[in-house]
Design an enzyme around this catalytic site. Structure first.
Site: not given
Ligand code: ASP
Length: 306
Positions: A47, A150, A168, A178, A201-202
């Protein structure tokens, strides 16, 4: 006092090495960049960086940022395809007064001018993953795939400076163009060496609605510990989303205070992270449902949610 914290298990080796660097007198910024780069370079971590998750169009596009806690200077790149280490580009951009956040072609041209290595960031595995996803659901309205993550690293060095870095590939099967929270100051990260640092993260679309990292640092400024600050910032966003009758998405936050204390909170059943101070680093976790305390990572619990 030196300390370092990084999101997910994937940050462990970088955090350990970063701590060693801090012990040898390297500044917080360099330790952060090293720890993030370590994850970007490893194709097994799917990722982030090389071998990251492709978007709908089969392109791997990356976001990264860096913030210096003494100057509040920020650097970041977004939607870049061929920069081998987006965190290095973000770090270089951080010294600038203007034009410190660059997207796409402009960011890649900057990287070339700065002499940073370029690379085709796709791997056989990442392209196979994309082909399988397209074959499985050719016309699907893609939901965010839960494997997106991330790498976020926060560090404090012995001279009291702090830094934050993030990197990320964003959401799997995202739309071209995006961008999530990761390169956005205040959302994906924030660092003010007077009060502390935080990173998230998320699901980026949710994280940015609450400017979560800034909120966590603001709570530290108001006197909260990093751990309380993470919980409060996350709970405030979850409560607001509840009022809006929206489900709370998967979000995890980490934080570090100027005295080296760490904090974390999550909406996931369990969220692992790496952290170290003094000379030793280890893997920890927080759970959403329990008392929210930081505990040594329990492999059985982590496996259950893998
Ligand atoms: N926050 C990151 C994004 O939305 C992805 C992640 O951390 O899971 O690109």
């Amino acid at each position: 006092m030196r300390a370092i914290i990084g999101t997910w298990k994937m940050s462990f080796a970088g955090v350990e090495e970063g701590l060693r660097m801090l012990k040898d007198g390297v500044c917080a910024g360099e330790a952060v960049v090293h720890a993030v780069k370590r994850v970007e370079d490893e194709p097994l971590f799917r990722s982030v960086g090389y071998g990251g998750l492709p978007g709908k169009d089969g392109h791997v596009t990356l976001d990264a940022a860096f913030m210096d806690g003494r100057t509040l200077r920020v650097g970041g790149v977004m939607s870049v395809e061929n920069i081998q280490n987006p965190i290095l580009a973000a770090y270089r951009l951080c010294g600038r007064k203007t034009n410190c956040l660059l997207a796409g072609r402009g960011a890649e041209e900057f990287a070339i001018r700065a002499g940073l290595p370029l690379r085709d960031m796709r791997t056989v595995e990442s392209m196979n993953r994309w082909r399988e996803a397209v074959a499985a659901q050719p016309d699907a309205a893609w939901e965010a795939y839960r494997g997106h993550d991330t790498v976020c690293v926060l560090a404090l060095d012995d001279s009291g400076n702090m830094a934050a870095g993030t990197s990320t590939s964003g959401l799997f099967m995202k739309e071209p163009g995006r961008v999530g929270d990761t390169p956005l100051v205040g959302s994906g990260f924030y660092c003010d060496a007077r009060f502390g640092a935080a990173a998230a993260t998320g699901l980026g679309e949710d994280i940015m609605r609450g400017c979560l990292s800034y909120e966590a640092v603001a709570e530290m400024r108001r006197g909260m510990s990093p751990h309380e600050a993470c919980r409060k910032a996350l709970d405030a966003l979850s409560a607001r989303k509840k009022e809006l009758e929206e489900e709370s998405g998967s979000i995890s936050l980490i934080a570090l205070s100027p005295d080296g204390a760490i904090g974390a909170a999550t909406t996931l059943p369990v969220f692992p992270f790496a952290a170290g101070s003094g000379t030793a680093a280890a893997l920890y976790m927080v759970e959403n449902a329990s008392d929210g305390a930081i505990r040594a990572a329990d492999e059985k619990k982590l496996k259950a949610v893998d």
